[in-house]
Design an enzyme around this catalytic site. Structure first.
Site, PDB file in Angstrom:
ATOM      1  CD  GLU A 158      85.925  59.805  19.904  1.00 29.13           C
ATOM      2  OE1 GLU A 158      86.781  58.794  20.764  1.00 29.13           O
ATOM      3  OE2 GLU A 158      85.849  59.645  18.828  1.00 29.13           O
ATOM      4  NE  ARG A 208      94.725  50.143  28.976  1.00 26.46           N
ATOM      5  CZ  ARG A 208      93.501  50.342  28.988  1.00 26.46           C
ATOM      6  NH1 ARG A 208      92.758  49.616  29.646  1.00 26.46           N
ATOM      7  NH2 ARG A 208      92.929  51.447  28.633  1.00 26.46           N
TER       8      ARG A 208
HETATM    9  P1  5GP Z   1      92.683  59.429  24.979  1.00 26.37           P
HETATM   10  O1  5GP Z   1      92.355  59.859  26.015  1.00 26.37           O
HETATM   11  O2  5GP Z   1      93.854  59.714  24.346  1.00 26.37           O
HETATM   12  O3  5GP Z   1      91.570  59.136  23.732  1.00 26.37           O
HETATM   13  O4  5GP Z   1      92.686  57.614  25.361  1.00 26.37           O
HETATM   14  C1  5GP Z   1      93.760  57.053  25.670  1.00 26.37           C
HETATM   15  C2  5GP Z   1      93.364  56.330  26.928  1.00 26.37           C
HETATM   16  O5  5GP Z   1      92.486  55.321  26.550  1.00 26.37           O
HETATM   17  C3  5GP Z   1      94.828  55.643  27.416  1.00 26.37           C
HETATM   18  O6  5GP Z   1      94.764  55.673  28.906  1.00 26.37           O
HETATM   19  C4  5GP Z   1      94.487  54.343  26.940  1.00 26.37           C
HETATM   20  O7  5GP Z   1      94.729  53.413  28.094  1.00 26.37           O
HETATM   21  C5  5GP Z   1      92.857  54.014  26.467  1.00 26.37           C
HETATM   22  N1  5GP Z   1      92.959  53.477  25.301  1.00 26.37           N
HETATM   23  C6  5GP Z   1      92.195  54.120  24.356  1.00 26.37           C
HETATM   24  N2  5GP Z   1      92.342  53.237  23.105  1.00 26.37           N
HETATM   25  C7  5GP Z   1      92.994  52.207  23.313  1.00 26.37           C
HETATM   26  C8  5GP Z   1      93.235  51.088  22.721  1.00 26.37           C
HETATM   27  O8  5GP Z   1      93.017  50.886  21.459  1.00 26.37           O
HETATM   28  N3  5GP Z   1      94.194  50.162  23.349  1.00 26.37           N
HETATM   29  C9  5GP Z   1      94.497  50.294  24.638  1.00 26.37           C
HETATM   30  N4  5GP Z   1      95.150  49.378  25.330  1.00 26.37           N
HETATM   31  N5  5GP Z   1      94.168  51.324  25.367  1.00 26.37           N
HETATM   32  C10 5GP Z   1      93.270  52.400  24.677  1.00 26.37           C
END
Ligand code: 5GP
Length: 170
Positions: free
Chosen positions: A95, A58
């Site tokens: 996580e 994305r």
């Molecule tokens: P993080 O590494 O900050 O925990 O997760 C971020 C990554 O997971 C991002 O690359 C994002 O695309 C994806 N992600 C996590 N939660 C969501 C969500 O609720 N919606 C979308 N579209 N992507 C998410």
């Protein structure tokens, strides 16, 4: 225009108890998608950058049109085994467990300023991994721009010291 109206909440995805914020309605509406990229350009151009780097999948959707709009180069960050030429890689904590991100060795020159882009800041693990990768290449992260920040997870706390902002906080 309220971008929140174009994000769909999907309960229990990818697993029970998680609400997933689905950006596909925003992408499908040409006016809203254009507005989003225009707003990102306005907001994130303050992070004077030579290049944008973004991770699959994305991150590419927003990073590439934004690089076009700002008139700077685009660097794809990918999962292992996807890039054809020599790569550098980093592991980063999720996580539950860890993952790796890769970039071509010559994608970023030493001292180049890089703007990182992603759709959602959740725990900050992915963003932290991208920062490590750019710094390993000798680049400088001038800022990180997100479409959405999930405030209740405090991912921004994990990115302390690095300028970051978002268009929408949920
Ligand atoms: P993080 O590494 O900050 O925990 O997760 C971020 C990554 O997971 C991002 O690359 C994002 O695309 C994806 N992600 C996590 N939660 C969501 C969500 O609720 N919606 C979308 N579209 N992507 C998410």
């Amino acid at each position: 225009m309220n971008l929140r109206d174009h994000i769909r909440d999907v309960p229990n995805f990818p697993k029970e108890g998680i609400v997933y914020f689905d950006i596909t309605p925003l992408l499908a509406d040409p006016k809203v998608f254009q507005y989003t990229i225009d707003m990102m350009a306005e907001r994130f151009s303050e992070y004077k950058a030579d290049k944008i780097a973004a991770a699959e999948a994305r991150g590419f959707i927003f990073g590439a049109p934004l690089a076009y709009k700002l008139g700077i180069g685009f660097v794809p960050i990918r999962k292992p085994g996807k890039l054809p030429y020599d790569t550098i890689s980093v592991s980063y904590d999720l996580e539950y467990g860890s993952d790796s991100l890769c970039m071509h060795v010559d994608a970023i020159a030493k001292g180049e300023n890089v703007l990182l882009i992603d759709d959602v800041l959740a725990t900050g693990g992915t963003a932290e991994g991208m920062v490590k990768l750019v710094e390993k290449a000798g680049g400088i992260v001038s800022g990180i721009g997100f479409l959405i920040e999930l405030g209740f997870l405090d991912g921004a706390g994990r990115l302390k010291g690095i300028a970051n902002s978002h268009l929408l906080k949920l």
